[in-house]
Write an enzyme that holds these catalytic residues in place. Structure first.
Site, PDB file in Angstrom:
ATOM      1  N   SER A 114       1.830   3.398  -2.192  1.00  0.00           N
ATOM      2  CA  SER A 114       1.638   4.622  -2.978  1.00  0.00           C
ATOM      3  C   SER A 114       0.596   5.534  -2.366  1.00  0.00           C
ATOM      4  O   SER A 114       0.209   6.535  -2.971  1.00  0.00           O
ATOM      5  CB  SER A 114       1.224   4.257  -4.415  1.00  0.00           C
ATOM      6  OG  SER A 114       2.200   3.424  -4.994  1.00  0.00           O
ATOM      7  N   MET A 159       0.488   9.047  11.329  1.00  0.00           N
ATOM      8  CA  MET A 159       0.420   7.573  11.276  1.00  0.00           C
ATOM      9  C   MET A 159       1.731   6.981  10.791  1.00  0.00           C
ATOM     10  O   MET A 159       2.190   5.946  11.284  1.00  0.00           O
ATOM     11  CB  MET A 159      -0.720   7.129  10.352  1.00  0.00           C
ATOM     12  CG  MET A 159      -0.855   5.625  10.279  1.00  0.00           C
ATOM     13  SD  MET A 159      -1.141   4.893  11.903  1.00  0.00           S
ATOM     14  CE  MET A 159       0.164   3.702  12.001  1.00  0.00           C
ATOM     15  N   HIS A 203      -8.510  -0.151  18.433  1.00  0.00           N
ATOM     16  CA  HIS A 203      -8.194   1.093  17.720  1.00  0.00           C
ATOM     17  C   HIS A 203      -9.443   1.656  17.038  1.00  0.00           C
ATOM     18  O   HIS A 203      -9.549   1.660  15.819  1.00  0.00           O
ATOM     19  CB  HIS A 203      -7.071   0.867  16.697  1.00  0.00           C
ATOM     20  CG  HIS A 203      -6.776   2.108  15.903  1.00  0.00           C
ATOM     21  ND1 HIS A 203      -6.220   3.243  16.465  1.00  0.00           N
ATOM     22  CD2 HIS A 203      -7.012   2.430  14.597  1.00  0.00           C
ATOM     23  CE1 HIS A 203      -6.117   4.182  15.544  1.00  0.00           C
ATOM     24  NE2 HIS A 203      -6.600   3.710  14.398  1.00  0.00           N
ATOM     25  N   ASN A 233     -11.846  -2.898   2.861  1.00  0.00           N
ATOM     26  CA  ASN A 233     -10.493  -3.228   3.335  1.00  0.00           C
ATOM     27  C   ASN A 233     -10.323  -4.682   3.764  1.00  0.00           C
ATOM     28  O   ASN A 233      -9.204  -5.212   3.724  1.00  0.00           O
ATOM     29  CB  ASN A 233     -10.105  -2.290   4.483  1.00  0.00           C
ATOM     30  CG  ASN A 233      -9.873  -0.865   3.996  1.00  0.00           C
ATOM     31  OD1 ASN A 233      -9.886  -0.624   2.788  1.00  0.00           O
ATOM     32  ND2 ASN A 233      -9.677   0.063   4.895  1.00  0.00           N
ATOM     33  N   ARG A 243     -10.976   6.896   5.853  1.00  0.00           N
ATOM     34  CA  ARG A 243     -12.312   7.457   6.109  1.00  0.00           C
ATOM     35  C   ARG A 243     -12.503   8.820   5.460  1.00  0.00           C
ATOM     36  O   ARG A 243     -11.555   9.549   5.215  1.00  0.00           O
ATOM     37  CB  ARG A 243     -12.506   7.655   7.616  1.00  0.00           C
ATOM     38  CG  ARG A 243     -12.735   6.405   8.355  1.00  0.00           C
ATOM     39  CD  ARG A 243     -13.303   6.698   9.721  1.00  0.00           C
ATOM     40  NE  ARG A 243     -12.331   7.247  10.648  1.00  0.00           N
ATOM     41  CZ  ARG A 243     -12.655   7.868  11.776  1.00  0.00           C
ATOM     42  NH1 ARG A 243     -13.938   8.055  12.086  1.00  0.00           N
ATOM     43  NH2 ARG A 243     -11.733   8.308  12.603  1.00  0.00           N
ATOM     44  N   ARG A 248     -14.691   3.817  11.343  1.00  0.00           N
ATOM     45  CA  ARG A 248     -13.691   2.887  10.794  1.00  0.00           C
ATOM     46  C   ARG A 248     -14.370   1.605  10.321  1.00  0.00           C
ATOM     47  O   ARG A 248     -13.943   0.982   9.357  1.00  0.00           O
ATOM     48  CB  ARG A 248     -12.622   2.583  11.838  1.00  0.00           C
ATOM     49  CG  ARG A 248     -11.702   3.767  12.137  1.00  0.00           C
ATOM     50  CD  ARG A 248     -10.655   3.378  13.129  1.00  0.00           C
ATOM     51  NE  ARG A 248      -9.828   4.507  13.574  1.00  0.00           N
ATOM     52  CZ  ARG A 248     -10.202   5.390  14.485  1.00  0.00           C
ATOM     53  NH1 ARG A 248     -11.388   5.321  15.039  1.00  0.00           N
ATOM     54  NH2 ARG A 248      -9.378   6.367  14.845  1.00  0.00           N
ATOM     55  N   ASP A 274      -2.444   5.906  18.779  1.00  0.00           N
ATOM     56  CA  ASP A 274      -3.220   6.264  19.978  1.00  0.00           C
ATOM     57  C   ASP A 274      -2.278   6.639  21.125  1.00  0.00           C
ATOM     58  O   ASP A 274      -2.557   7.547  21.905  1.00  0.00           O
ATOM     59  CB  ASP A 274      -4.125   5.084  20.387  1.00  0.00           C
ATOM     60  CG  ASP A 274      -5.032   4.669  19.242  1.00  0.00           C
ATOM     61  OD1 ASP A 274      -5.559   5.560  18.560  1.00  0.00           O
ATOM     62  OD2 ASP A 274      -5.189   3.452  19.003  1.00  0.00           O
ATOM     63  N   ILE A 300      -0.293   7.292   3.596  1.00  0.00           N
ATOM     64  CA  ILE A 300       0.660   6.850   4.622  1.00  0.00           C
ATOM     65  C   ILE A 300       1.876   6.235   3.947  1.00  0.00           C
ATOM     66  O   ILE A 300       3.018   6.550   4.256  1.00  0.00           O
ATOM     67  CB  ILE A 300       0.036   5.774   5.547  1.00  0.00           C
ATOM     68  CG1 ILE A 300      -1.174   6.327   6.289  1.00  0.00           C
ATOM     69  CG2 ILE A 300       1.087   5.231   6.529  1.00  0.00           C
ATOM     70  CD1 ILE A 300      -1.999   5.254   6.992  1.00  0.00           C
ATOM     71  N   GLY A 311       0.872  -1.172   0.000  1.00  0.00           N
ATOM     72  CA  GLY A 311       0.000   0.000   0.000  1.00  0.00           C
ATOM     73  C   GLY A 311       0.910   1.222   0.000  1.00  0.00           C
ATOM     74  O   GLY A 311       0.629   2.239   0.611  1.00  0.00           O
ATOM     75  N   SER A 325      -4.031  -1.056   8.225  1.00  0.00           N
ATOM     76  CA  SER A 325      -5.310  -0.878   7.541  1.00  0.00           C
ATOM     77  C   SER A 325      -6.484  -1.024   8.505  1.00  0.00           C
ATOM     78  O   SER A 325      -6.554  -1.973   9.285  1.00  0.00           O
ATOM     79  CB  SER A 325      -5.469  -1.945   6.439  1.00  0.00           C
ATOM     80  OG  SER A 325      -4.256  -2.119   5.752  1.00  0.00           O
TER      81      SER A 325
END
Ligand code: NAD
Ligand code: LMR
Length: 341
Positions: free
Chosen positions: A10, A242, A191, A107, A94, A100, A163, A13, A8, A131
């Site tokens: 690209s 993140m 989370h 996902n 989101r 979430r 968190d 995050i 992931g 994710s």
């Protein structure tokens, strides 16, 4: 020799922040990037940085979002073979008004597909799931790995470090601490929203939160993600903080792998499969929970049970968290055990 993969790579995050932090880390010798778009460009760009890690980009076949073609399989194989640590920020973020859990539909399948590839090509890797919804995507990962016969609970982590980072930052704003990260604040549970439980009573050094500020502080840690989603106004969720948090956890793991002692960071783990976890499972009634984890060369050395020391206020928060977690975990497990038709 440490080989890391970002899956992931690209996205918000994955691209600049997380892959950049990995590229410049002296703890990583080789870095591979996988995504369904744009990874050759991201890898080419990062490859000009004169740091240690050798970097390569691997992309799925054009338009193959389901990851079904041989070309995509070859790209996953190239990205994952021999990897020691796989970090997964793949999946949709989101938009304002979403929870979430609203991300689950998209996902769940993305995480399932990537974990299947890890099970095939790098079954011994530490796996860091970013994710969302983490409370469900980690159980999905565990079920996929179990099905493939390669589940090592000591190496599967739901990343909840953001968190912890938020708790440190927001407490620092109240205490005026110059270096907020030097105050250790355990955040446990899961989370999302009320499943996130900061245990301020166990901060080290101790912090004095004025009684009239406590509810708002807890709420801000629990719903810090919403603050960013709202401020980004449709352009996604937290990416920079993140990436910092995800890299902080990866770095802790790699330091422990090298033999550093007393490395502790909270993470969301499968309790029955890790030392110290059974006692926490019995106390909470759930199989997955985030608690401080002592990390070692094999991943989880010990899940540390700090729950009995929670005060009455925190015990009520823990009860709420457990209620929410049960359904989230069940959704993840069922997604693999009884797949939707
Ligand atoms: P993004 O949309 O910017 O990036 C996601 C990337 O995943 C995209 O580049 C996309 O092409 C890629 N992708 C999609 N399907 C893929 C597949 N099958 N294989 C490989 N790559 C694939 O989103 P983002 O802002 O980077 O967020 C990513 C995820 O991280 C979201 O689910 C978000 O909710 C979550 N997140 C978690 C935390 C946490 O604390 N755990 C914090 C922030 C965001
Ligand atoms: C966060 O905590 O910022 C992430 O989980 C992203 C989100 O959706 O809030």
């Amino acid at each position: 020799m440490v080989k890391a993969a970002v899956l992931g790579a690209s996205g918000g995050i994955g691209q600049q922040p997380l892959s950049l932090l990995c590229k410049i880390s002296p703890l990583i010798d080789e870095l591979t990037l996988f995504d369904v778009v744009n990874t050759p460009g991201v890898a080419a760009d990062l490859s000009h940085i004169s740091s240690v890690a050798k970097i390569t980009g691997h992309v799925a076949a054009k338009g193959d979002f389901a990851g079904k073609t041989q070309e995509t399989e070859d790209a996953k194989k190239a990205a994952l073979t021999g990897v020691d640590i796989a970090i997964i920020p793949a999946g949709v973020p989101r938009k304002p008004g979403m929870t979430r859990d609203d991300l689950f539909k998209t996902n769940a399948g993305i995480v399932q597909g990537l974990i299947e590839a890890i099970a095939k090509y790098s079954p011994d890797a530490y796996i860091l799931v970013i994710s969302n919804p983490v409370n469900s995507t980690v159980p999905i990962a565990a079920e996929v790995l179990t099905k493939a016969g390669v589940f090592n609970p000591k190496k599967l982590f739901g990343v909840t470090t953001l968190d912890v980072v938020r708790a440190e930052t927001f407490v620092g704003e109240i205490s005026g601490a110059k270096e907020p990260a030097k105050t250790t604040i355990p955040v446990v549970g899961g989370h999302s929203g009320s499943t996130i439980v900061p245990l301020f009573s166990q901060a080290k050094p101790a912090v004095d939160i004025p009684a009239d500020k406590l509810d708002a502080l807890v709420n801000r840690v629990q719903f810090g993600g919403d603050e960013v989603v709202k401020a980004k106004d449709g352009a996604g969720s937290a990416t920079l903080s993140m990436a910092y948090a995800g890299f902080r956890f990866a770095e802790a793991l790699l330091k422990a792998k090298k033999g550093e002692k007393n490395v502790v960071e909270p993470a969301f783990v499968y309790l029955p499969g890790v030392p110290g976890g059974e006692e926490i499972q019995k106390a909470t009634g759930v199989d997955y929970f985030s608690v401080p984890i002592e990390l070692g060369p094999n991943g989880v050395e010990k899940a540390i049970n700090i729950l009995p020391k929670a005060n009455d206020y925190e015990k009520k928060l823990l009860d709420e968290a457990i209620k929410g977690l049960k359904g989230n975990i069940e959704s993840g497990v069922n997604f693999v055990k009884s797949p939707p038709s």
